[in-house]
Design a protein around this motif. Structure first.
Motif, PDB file in Angstrom:
ATOM      1  N   THR A   6       1.079 -41.246  -0.133  1.00  0.00           N
ATOM      2  CA  THR A   6       0.416 -41.217  -1.197  1.00  0.00           C
ATOM      3  C   THR A   6      -0.332 -42.324  -1.786  1.00  0.00           C
ATOM      4  O   THR A   6      -0.064 -43.279  -1.299  1.00  0.00           O
ATOM      5  N   VAL A   7      -1.656 -41.863  -2.225  1.00  0.00           N
ATOM      6  CA  VAL A   7      -2.539 -42.998  -2.390  1.00  0.00           C
ATOM      7  C   VAL A   7      -2.892 -43.095  -3.950  1.00  0.00           C
ATOM      8  O   VAL A   7      -2.765 -42.178  -4.511  1.00  0.00           O
ATOM      9  N   MET A   8      -2.693 -44.532  -4.363  1.00  0.00           N
ATOM     10  CA  MET A   8      -2.789 -44.658  -5.852  1.00  0.00           C
ATOM     11  C   MET A   8      -4.352 -44.296  -6.227  1.00  0.00           C
ATOM     12  O   MET A   8      -5.057 -44.344  -5.362  1.00  0.00           O
ATOM     13  N   ALA A   9      -4.245 -43.512  -7.393  1.00  0.00           N
ATOM     14  CA  ALA A   9      -5.570 -43.244  -7.811  1.00  0.00           C
ATOM     15  C   ALA A   9      -6.564 -44.282  -8.130  1.00  0.00           C
ATOM     16  O   ALA A   9      -6.094 -45.296  -8.778  1.00  0.00           O
ATOM     17  N   THR A  10      -7.723 -44.054  -7.902  1.00  0.00           N
ATOM     18  CA  THR A  10      -8.668 -45.261  -8.491  1.00  0.00           C
ATOM     19  C   THR A  10      -8.869 -45.329  -9.839  1.00  0.00           C
ATOM     20  O   THR A  10      -9.045 -44.254 -10.315  1.00  0.00           O
ATOM     21  N   GLU A  11      -9.123 -46.438 -10.547  1.00  0.00           N
ATOM     22  CA  GLU A  11      -9.142 -46.404 -11.817  1.00  0.00           C
ATOM     23  C   GLU A  11     -10.818 -46.736 -12.244  1.00  0.00           C
ATOM     24  O   GLU A  11     -11.300 -47.313 -11.560  1.00  0.00           O
ATOM     25  N   TRP A  12     -11.072 -45.725 -13.187  1.00  0.00           N
ATOM     26  CA  TRP A  12     -12.652 -45.658 -13.418  1.00  0.00           C
ATOM     27  C   TRP A  12     -12.728 -46.158 -14.909  1.00  0.00           C
ATOM     28  O   TRP A  12     -11.838 -45.791 -15.807  1.00  0.00           O
ATOM     29  N   PHE A  13     -13.760 -46.893 -15.230  1.00  0.00           N
ATOM     30  CA  PHE A  13     -13.978 -47.077 -16.632  1.00  0.00           C
ATOM     31  C   PHE A  13     -15.382 -46.568 -17.181  1.00  0.00           C
ATOM     32  O   PHE A  13     -16.292 -46.627 -16.196  1.00  0.00           O
ATOM     33  N   VAL A  14     -15.719 -46.348 -18.404  1.00  0.00           N
ATOM     34  CA  VAL A  14     -17.150 -45.485 -18.795  1.00  0.00           C
ATOM     35  C   VAL A  14     -17.431 -46.501 -19.813  1.00  0.00           C
ATOM     36  O   VAL A  14     -16.836 -46.881 -20.775  1.00  0.00           O
ATOM     37  N   GLU A  15     -18.513 -46.595 -19.733  1.00  0.00           N
ATOM     38  CA  GLU A  15     -19.394 -47.316 -20.898  1.00  0.00           C
ATOM     39  C   GLU A  15     -20.176 -46.358 -21.886  1.00  0.00           C
ATOM     40  O   GLU A  15     -20.914 -45.754 -21.359  1.00  0.00           O
ATOM     41  N   ILE A  16     -19.437 -46.421 -23.069  1.00  0.00           N
ATOM     42  CA  ILE A  16     -20.152 -45.453 -24.108  1.00  0.00           C
ATOM     43  C   ILE A  16     -20.510 -46.195 -25.288  1.00  0.00           C
ATOM     44  O   ILE A  16     -19.542 -46.817 -25.815  1.00  0.00           O
ATOM     45  N   ASN A  17     -21.722 -46.251 -25.754  1.00  0.00           N
ATOM     46  CA  ASN A  17     -22.197 -47.020 -26.895  1.00  0.00           C
ATOM     47  C   ASN A  17     -21.860 -48.278 -26.738  1.00  0.00           C
ATOM     48  O   ASN A  17     -21.463 -48.951 -27.775  1.00  0.00           O
ATOM     49  N   PHE A  24      -9.889 -44.260 -16.468  1.00  0.00           N
ATOM     50  CA  PHE A  24      -9.743 -42.615 -16.134  1.00  0.00           C
ATOM     51  C   PHE A  24      -9.352 -42.905 -14.776  1.00  0.00           C
ATOM     52  O   PHE A  24      -9.743 -43.428 -13.769  1.00  0.00           O
ATOM     53  N   SER A  25      -8.382 -41.776 -14.336  1.00  0.00           N
ATOM     54  CA  SER A  25      -8.455 -41.234 -12.934  1.00  0.00           C
ATOM     55  C   SER A  25      -9.654 -40.505 -12.317  1.00  0.00           C
ATOM     56  O   SER A  25     -10.379 -40.171 -13.269  1.00  0.00           O
ATOM     57  N   SER A  26      -9.717 -40.517 -10.973  1.00  0.00           N
ATOM     58  CA  SER A  26     -10.853 -39.815 -10.393  1.00  0.00           C
ATOM     59  C   SER A  26     -10.866 -38.628 -11.040  1.00  0.00           C
ATOM     60  O   SER A  26     -12.084 -38.105 -11.146  1.00  0.00           O
ATOM     61  N   GLU A  27      -9.838 -37.903 -10.814  1.00  0.00           N
ATOM     62  CA  GLU A  27      -9.766 -36.304 -11.198  1.00  0.00           C
ATOM     63  C   GLU A  27     -10.123 -36.223 -12.562  1.00  0.00           C
ATOM     64  O   GLU A  27     -10.988 -35.260 -12.916  1.00  0.00           O
ATOM     65  N   ARG A  28      -9.705 -37.263 -13.331  1.00  0.00           N
ATOM     66  CA  ARG A  28      -9.897 -37.133 -15.184  1.00  0.00           C
ATOM     67  C   ARG A  28     -11.634 -37.308 -14.983  1.00  0.00           C
ATOM     68  O   ARG A  28     -12.342 -36.488 -15.928  1.00  0.00           O
ATOM     69  N   LEU A  29     -12.299 -38.085 -14.472  1.00  0.00           N
ATOM     70  CA  LEU A  29     -13.554 -38.489 -14.438  1.00  0.00           C
ATOM     71  C   LEU A  29     -14.305 -37.146 -14.041  1.00  0.00           C
ATOM     72  O   LEU A  29     -15.239 -36.900 -14.727  1.00  0.00           O
ATOM     73  N   LYS A  30     -13.983 -36.556 -13.002  1.00  0.00           N
ATOM     74  CA  LYS A  30     -14.316 -35.219 -12.461  1.00  0.00           C
ATOM     75  C   LYS A  30     -14.380 -34.127 -13.570  1.00  0.00           C
ATOM     76  O   LYS A  30     -15.311 -33.442 -13.958  1.00  0.00           O
TER      77      LYS A  30
END
Length: 70
Positions: A6-17, A24-30
């Motif tokens: 099992t590979v740990m999901a990459t964490e992503w951050f989104v810049e809004i305003n 967010f997980s990669s899956e959630r970002l998609k």
């Protein structure tokens, strides 16, 4: 319950305003991208200290769907 390999999901951050949202997980970002909640010109970064890049530059995030082709 981690399975072998099992590979740990990459964490992503989104810049809004000007505000960072996530992680967010990669899956959630998609999911956000496929539902139009994340646009190609929105800025995202991988991890807390990643460089901000347009979401459209993230490989595989915005994929052409059959119903997008005219």
């Amino acid at each position: 319950n981690f399975q072998k390999g099992t590979v740990m999901a990459t964490e992503w951050f989104v810049e809004i305003n000007g505000k960072s949202q996530g992680p967010f997980s990669s899956e959630r970002l998609k999911e956000l991208a496929s539902h139009g909640k994340l646009q190609a010109n929105d800025l995202v970064r991988k991890g807390q200290d990643g460089r901000l890049v347009p979401a459209g530059k993230v490989k595989g995030l915005f994929e052409l769907r059959a119903d997008d082709v005219e």
